[in-house]
Scaffold this active site. Sequence first.
Site, mmCIF file in Angstrom:
data_model
loop_
_atom_site.group_PDB
_atom_site.id
_atom_site.type_symbol
_atom_site.label_atom_id
_atom_site.label_comp_id
_atom_site.label_asym_id
_atom_site.label_seq_id
_atom_site.Cartn_x
_atom_site.Cartn_y
_atom_site.Cartn_z
ATOM 1 C CG HIS A 313 -2.064 0.902 1.152
ATOM 2 N ND1 HIS A 313 -1.884 2.213 1.368
ATOM 3 C CD2 HIS A 313 -3.493 0.628 0.715
ATOM 4 C CE1 HIS A 313 -3.303 2.716 1.067
ATOM 5 N NE2 HIS A 313 -4.053 1.762 0.659
ATOM 6 C CG ASP A 370 -8.409 -4.398 -2.636
ATOM 7 O OD1 ASP A 370 -9.937 -4.329 -2.592
ATOM 8 O OD2 ASP A 370 -7.825 -3.562 -3.141
HETATM 9 N N1 ACO Z 1 4.036 -7.860 -4.553
HETATM 10 C C1 ACO Z 1 5.237 -7.841 -4.955
HETATM 11 N N2 ACO Z 1 5.887 -6.621 -4.577
HETATM 12 C C2 ACO Z 1 5.472 -5.601 -4.554
HETATM 13 C C3 ACO Z 1 3.984 -5.653 -4.555
HETATM 14 C C4 ACO Z 1 3.178 -6.714 -4.365
HETATM 15 N N3 ACO Z 1 1.879 -6.578 -4.111
HETATM 16 N N4 ACO Z 1 3.781 -4.272 -3.954
HETATM 17 C C5 ACO Z 1 4.882 -3.377 -4.014
HETATM 18 N N5 ACO Z 1 5.950 -4.348 -4.361
HETATM 19 C C6 ACO Z 1 7.293 -3.940 -4.532
HETATM 20 C C7 ACO Z 1 7.703 -3.208 -5.662
HETATM 21 O O1 ACO Z 1 8.050 -4.083 -6.693
HETATM 22 C C8 ACO Z 1 8.761 -2.411 -5.200
HETATM 23 O O2 ACO Z 1 9.868 -3.137 -5.107
HETATM 24 P P1 ACO Z 1 11.455 -2.660 -5.390
HETATM 25 O O3 ACO Z 1 11.659 -1.678 -4.038
HETATM 26 O O4 ACO Z 1 12.468 -3.648 -5.300
HETATM 27 O O5 ACO Z 1 11.401 -1.800 -6.660
HETATM 28 C C9 ACO Z 1 8.475 -2.130 -3.650
HETATM 29 O O6 ACO Z 1 7.467 -3.041 -3.394
HETATM 30 C C10 ACO Z 1 7.667 -0.595 -3.647
HETATM 31 O O7 ACO Z 1 6.469 -0.849 -4.387
HETATM 32 P P2 ACO Z 1 5.954 0.309 -5.368
HETATM 33 O O8 ACO Z 1 5.073 -0.314 -6.399
HETATM 34 O O9 ACO Z 1 6.821 1.535 -5.567
HETATM 35 O O10 ACO Z 1 4.988 0.909 -4.032
HETATM 36 P P3 ACO Z 1 3.545 1.889 -4.650
HETATM 37 O O11 ACO Z 1 3.106 2.609 -3.336
HETATM 38 O O12 ACO Z 1 3.758 2.638 -5.876
HETATM 39 O O13 ACO Z 1 2.091 0.912 -4.963
HETATM 40 C C11 ACO Z 1 0.538 -0.681 -4.632
HETATM 41 C C12 ACO Z 1 1.460 0.693 -4.193
HETATM 42 C C13 ACO Z 1 0.182 0.049 -6.007
HETATM 43 C C14 ACO Z 1 -0.663 -0.704 -3.934
HETATM 44 C C15 ACO Z 1 1.577 -1.968 -4.871
HETATM 45 O O14 ACO Z 1 2.019 -2.307 -3.518
HETATM 46 C C16 ACO Z 1 0.911 -3.095 -5.578
HETATM 47 O O15 ACO Z 1 0.687 -2.947 -6.887
HETATM 48 N N6 ACO Z 1 -0.003 -3.853 -4.800
HETATM 49 C C17 ACO Z 1 -0.793 -4.786 -5.571
HETATM 50 C C18 ACO Z 1 -2.179 -4.476 -5.982
HETATM 51 C C19 ACO Z 1 -3.101 -4.017 -4.860
HETATM 52 O O16 ACO Z 1 -3.181 -4.936 -3.705
HETATM 53 N N7 ACO Z 1 -3.788 -2.896 -4.960
HETATM 54 C C20 ACO Z 1 -4.647 -2.486 -3.998
HETATM 55 C C21 ACO Z 1 -4.378 -1.396 -3.146
HETATM 56 S S1 ACO Z 1 -5.261 -1.025 -1.956
HETATM 57 C C22 ACO Z 1 -6.458 -0.127 -2.647
HETATM 58 O O17 ACO Z 1 -6.209 0.767 -3.515
HETATM 59 C C23 ACO Z 1 -7.649 -0.267 -2.208
#
Ligand code: ACO
Length: 436
Positions: A313, A370
């Site tokens: 998140h 979620d």
């Molecule tokens: N699975 C594996 N790796 C992940 C995940 C995940 N779900 N989420 C983040 N990471 C990793 C990224 O690859 C990144 O790794 P790095 O540092 O090696 O490059 C690091 O964690 C940071 O992630 P970002 O994508 O930069 O985080 P951001 O804040 O931009 O994105 C998000 C947040 C979109 C929620 C992301 O965690 C994600 O895609 N999660 C899965 C989708 C999801 O569950 N979305 C619902 C969010 S809650 C809502 O909107 C109701």
Amino acid sequence: MSNSEATTSSPVARLEIDGKVYELPIRRGTEGERAIDISQLRALTGCITLDDGYANTGSCQSAITFIDGEKGILRYRGIPIEELAEHSTFVECAYLIIYGNLPTQRQLSRFSELLSDHQMVHEDMKYHFEGFPATAHPMAILSSMINASSCFYPGLMAGGYNPERFEIQAARLISQVRTIAAFSYRKSRGLPIIYPKRAYKYTQNFLHMMFSMPNEDYPLDPEVVRALDLVLLLHADHEQNCSTATVRTVASSRANLFASAAAGVCALWGPLHGGANQAVIEMLQAIHDEGDDGTKFIEAAKSKKRRLMGFGHRVYKNYDPRARIIKKACDDLLAKLNTTDPLLDIAKRLEEAAIHDDYFIERKLYPNVDFYSGIIMRAVGIPLEMFTVIFAIGRMPGWIANYKEIMENSESRIYRPRQLYIGQTLRHYVPVEERG
Ligand code: ACO
């Protein structure tokens, strides 16, 4: 940039550009969070800030919802989500979020009356439903139909924002989004439309419109009604996320409430936002079908080949409090219904593996709302393609409250960010015959 709070009564941050030092005020929120106020930055320095994805940008001041992502705290109008989940209802929370306080008995009765008075969509809207193919995603139908609703209320913004008219429009939107959602589901299944009943409360009515038949009412199980009401309540607001920021952006141009909410539905649809609840179940189902115990998937997520949906998140760097509440509610509901769900077992195994794995620990990735919400919706009987629609129904009070905040702030300006241009510098037009 240095923070000189200790030396001045109004704290400032100092920013040095080309040897010149600028002082920028530091604003403090009611929970102690601090923000460097850069509203005069460009005028003073000629520079803008660059913050792709807005991770460090406060786009507004808001009094609706507080989140402390480090501590895993979520409060609507100051009240902890745990207390609301235990004692309140979706409709009561909707009032709290929109109007700022828990309603008195009289206010709650009036609000409920308004919801009932405005639950019917205009009969001519039925013709709009007929234009969609059966394969249409309900989120596409929902956003289109919310926008189409505004055609039936031409006075929506006549004479500007008006609090009395807004009260009706807000109730109409909360009530009708549920009716539209149920109608779009019936349409996708080729089933006759079921109208709402005045005697039913909000969530009962939704289940009735979804699952009753013309000659047979859907039997309302109080446990199922309560579980779905809890899901709606937990989604009711979440400060400046992608869809709420979208609603505020559209509202800032003084578009009407329905147009702003329709834009919110579109922003919510994507799998990185509200669409994650559907994506989680699809992921769990795939893991189940592949006979994986979750180990292979976790490895694939760590090597970035897959993404562990429902994890991570932007704001929470701790367990999302809503996920904790839903996880327990899943266990309780399945026990009460005397049933099990293999996908819940897989989800728990994935969580267990992830929270002990360095990859997820270092990046502070925990289950978000979620991760378990799809399991509870499955248990309630909500079809997969409707999961994100349920999220949208739940989020409506939050969008409405944010819309209201914009409209009632006489100083609010149109949302218009800047950019750092990285395209071609000046060149001149060449006639087509000379282009080679
Ligand atoms: N699975 C594996 N790796 C992940 C995940 C995940 N779900 N989420 C983040 N990471 C990793 C990224 O690859 C990144 O790794 P790095 O540092 O090696 O490059 C690091 O964690 C940071 O992630 P970002 O994508 O930069 O985080 P951001 O804040 O931009 O994105 C998000 C947040 C979109 C929620 C992301 O965690 C994600 O895609 N999660 C899965 C989708 C999801 O569950 N979305 C619902 C969010 S809650 C809502 O909107 C109701």
